[in-house]
Design a protein around this motif. Structure first.
Motif, PDB file in Angstrom:
ATOM      1  N   ALA A 176      -0.288  -0.124  -0.674  1.00  0.00           N
ATOM      2  CA  ALA A 176       0.969   0.617  -0.860  1.00  0.00           C
ATOM      3  C   ALA A 176       1.337   0.677  -2.340  1.00  0.00           C
ATOM      4  N   ALA A 177       1.129  -0.437  -3.056  1.00  0.00           N
ATOM      5  CA  ALA A 177       1.489  -0.470  -4.480  1.00  0.00           C
ATOM      6  C   ALA A 177       0.594   0.473  -5.290  1.00  0.00           C
ATOM      7  N   ILE A 178      -0.679   0.519  -4.956  1.00  0.00           N
ATOM      8  CA  ILE A 178      -1.588   1.442  -5.659  1.00  0.00           C
ATOM      9  C   ILE A 178      -1.084   2.878  -5.500  1.00  0.00           C
ATOM     10  N   GLN A 179      -0.807   3.264  -4.256  1.00  0.00           N
ATOM     11  CA  GLN A 179      -0.463   4.667  -3.986  1.00  0.00           C
ATOM     12  C   GLN A 179       0.918   5.023  -4.544  1.00  0.00           C
ATOM     13  N   LEU A 180       1.878   4.104  -4.423  1.00  0.00           N
ATOM     14  CA  LEU A 180       3.220   4.397  -4.943  1.00  0.00           C
ATOM     15  C   LEU A 180       3.216   4.431  -6.465  1.00  0.00           C
ATOM     16  N   ALA A 181       2.461   3.528  -7.105  1.00  0.00           N
ATOM     17  CA  ALA A 181       2.408   3.528  -8.571  1.00  0.00           C
ATOM     18  C   ALA A 181       1.858   4.864  -9.071  1.00  0.00           C
ATOM     19  N   ARG A 182       0.818   5.346  -8.415  1.00  0.00           N
ATOM     20  CA  ARG A 182       0.263   6.660  -8.812  1.00  0.00           C
ATOM     21  C   ARG A 182       1.280   7.769  -8.569  1.00  0.00           C
ATOM     22  N   ALA A 183       1.924   7.713  -7.405  1.00  0.00           N
ATOM     23  CA  ALA A 183       2.895   8.761  -7.061  1.00  0.00           C
ATOM     24  C   ALA A 183       4.071   8.769  -8.034  1.00  0.00           C
ATOM     25  N   MET A 184       4.381   7.601  -8.611  1.00  0.00           N
ATOM     26  CA  MET A 184       5.544   7.488  -9.512  1.00  0.00           C
ATOM     27  C   MET A 184       5.153   7.689 -10.971  1.00  0.00           C
TER      28      MET A 184
END
Ligand SMILES: NC(=O)c1ccc[n+]([C@@H]2O[C@H](COP(=O)([O-])OP(=O)(O)OC[C@H]3O[C@@H](n4cnc5c(N)ncnc54)[C@H](OP(=O)(O)O)[C@@H]3O)[C@@H](O)[C@H]2O)c1
Length: 334
Positions: free
Chosen positions: A155-163
């Motif tokens: 989740a952190a990987i995907q949210l960091a990229r999305a943000m």
């Protein structure tokens, strides 16, 4: 209904999957026919009686599920029977019917399948608040995610990229983890099981960030990799303690904080749910919206019947689970 019931604290096999009386919603409560149940690391700690929140016996574990509202108690106006919802209760989600307080219930958009919705709950909320609220993530930051093949890590990987992170460095153990974290969106991978971890880890992260280090570190693991990550946190970086999947609570070297103006902070998601429910609701809406635009793609690596909860938990305890495991009830995933 059937539910997983803990009669006495013990290992995951000591709980039972059995028939229990259907709960009824009281004032301010909502009863949900669960379809997809989220499996989480803390479920093990609940069953063993080692979580900071120790329920009265007997109880059902489980921190998240999706389904349809079956019945609402007096005073509940925001939800109605038949509505699709995600629920994130204190515990009790390993059941065919889940009883929650209204602030533990989130509308599930029509386009989000029940199993995906369950996967987008606890770990994505945790990563969201860890990155944004505690980690003060800014566009262009380098983010280092430990335990990257686990639920919070993914989740952190995907949210960091999305943000808008400039680069997401995923720390994972071994080649299986490396393939997985690349698949879910990591830019680069460092091995956190290597010999001489402190030296090799430092060299790898510095090389991958052109000597900069990590502006934000998300740490759901603790132990040796945590100590190694603190050494590669950048000047004015933010080190966010999320959990201790390694079983080892790390000691934070205050000398590193001082020398590089690093902020070390902790994240307990349940506090946001209980103390700032409106923020948790906004975060969940944003998470679902990011999924709808294709920016989040939770990888469900296993779907099992609810009755097989113990097998799912044994795999998590052994550190072999990747991404998310979802349990399906007899109500089915649709
Ligand atoms: N603070 C909060 O609000 C909050 C919320 C949710 C979860 N948590 C905590 O965060 C931690 C991770 O949760 P999760 O849902 O991501 O769990 P998970 O899906 O089981 O993932 C944990 C990951 O940690 C890594 N790991 C490294 N050493 C390990 C070891 N010795 N044993 C097991 N795993 C090890 C593994 O990733 P690699 O193989 O990729 O290294 C593993 O996949 C747990 O301690 C959980 O209690 C905290």
């Amino acid at each position: 209904m059937k539910a997983v019931v803990v009669l006495a604290f013990g290992d995951v096999d000591s709980a039972r999957f059995e028939e229990v009386v259907d709960p009824r919603p009281g004032v301010g409560q909502i009863l949900v026919d669960a379809k997809a149940v989220d499996v989480n690391f803390p479920d093990i700690l609940y069953i063993e009686g080692r979580y900071q929140d120790r329920p009265e016996l007997p109880f059902s574990p489980g921190l998240g599920a999706t389904g349809r509202v079956a019945e609402v108690g007096a005073g509940v106006e925001a939800f109605s029977p038949g509505q699709r919802v995600l629920v994130l209760p204190r515990y009790g989600a390993y059941a065919e019917k889940v009883l929650v307080a209204a602030n533990e219930c989130f509308p599930l958009p029509a386009d989000v399948p029940f199993d995906i919705g369950a996967a987008l709950g606890l770990v994505y909320q945790t990563a969201f608040f860890a990155l944004i609220d505690r980690g003060k993530l800014a566009a262009g930051d380098v983010v280092l995610v430990l335990g990257a093949s686990g639920g919070v890590g993914m989740a952190a990987i995907q949210l960091a990229r999305a943000m808008g992170a400039r680069s997401v460095i995923a720390a994972t153990r071994g080649s299986d983890g490396a393939d997985f974290v690349r698949k879910v969106g990591a830019d680069v991978v460092v091995d956190s099981s290597a010999e001489n971890l402190r030296t090799r880890f430092r060299a790898a992260v510095l090389e991958q960030s052109s000597g900069h280090g990590a502006d934000v570190v998300i740490d759901p693991v603790g132990g040796d990799v945590s100590a190694a990550a603190l050494r590669v946190t950048a000047w004015c970086g933010r080190f966010v303690v999320v959990g201790f999947a390694s079983g080892d609570i790390p000691k934070i070297g205050a000398n590193y904080l001082l020398v590089k103006n690093i902020a070390a902070t902790g994240l307990q998601w349940t506090d946001y749910r209980d103390r700032a429910p409106e923020r948790a609701h906004r975060a969940q809406e944003e998470i679902f919206a990011l999924w709808s635009t294709g920016k989040l793609r939770p990888e469900i690596t296993e779907r099992l019947p609810l009755a097989e909860y113990a097998a799912a938990l044994r795999k998590i305890r052994g550190g072999q689970a990747k991404g998310k495991t979802i349990l399906l009830t007899q109500h089915g995933a649709n």
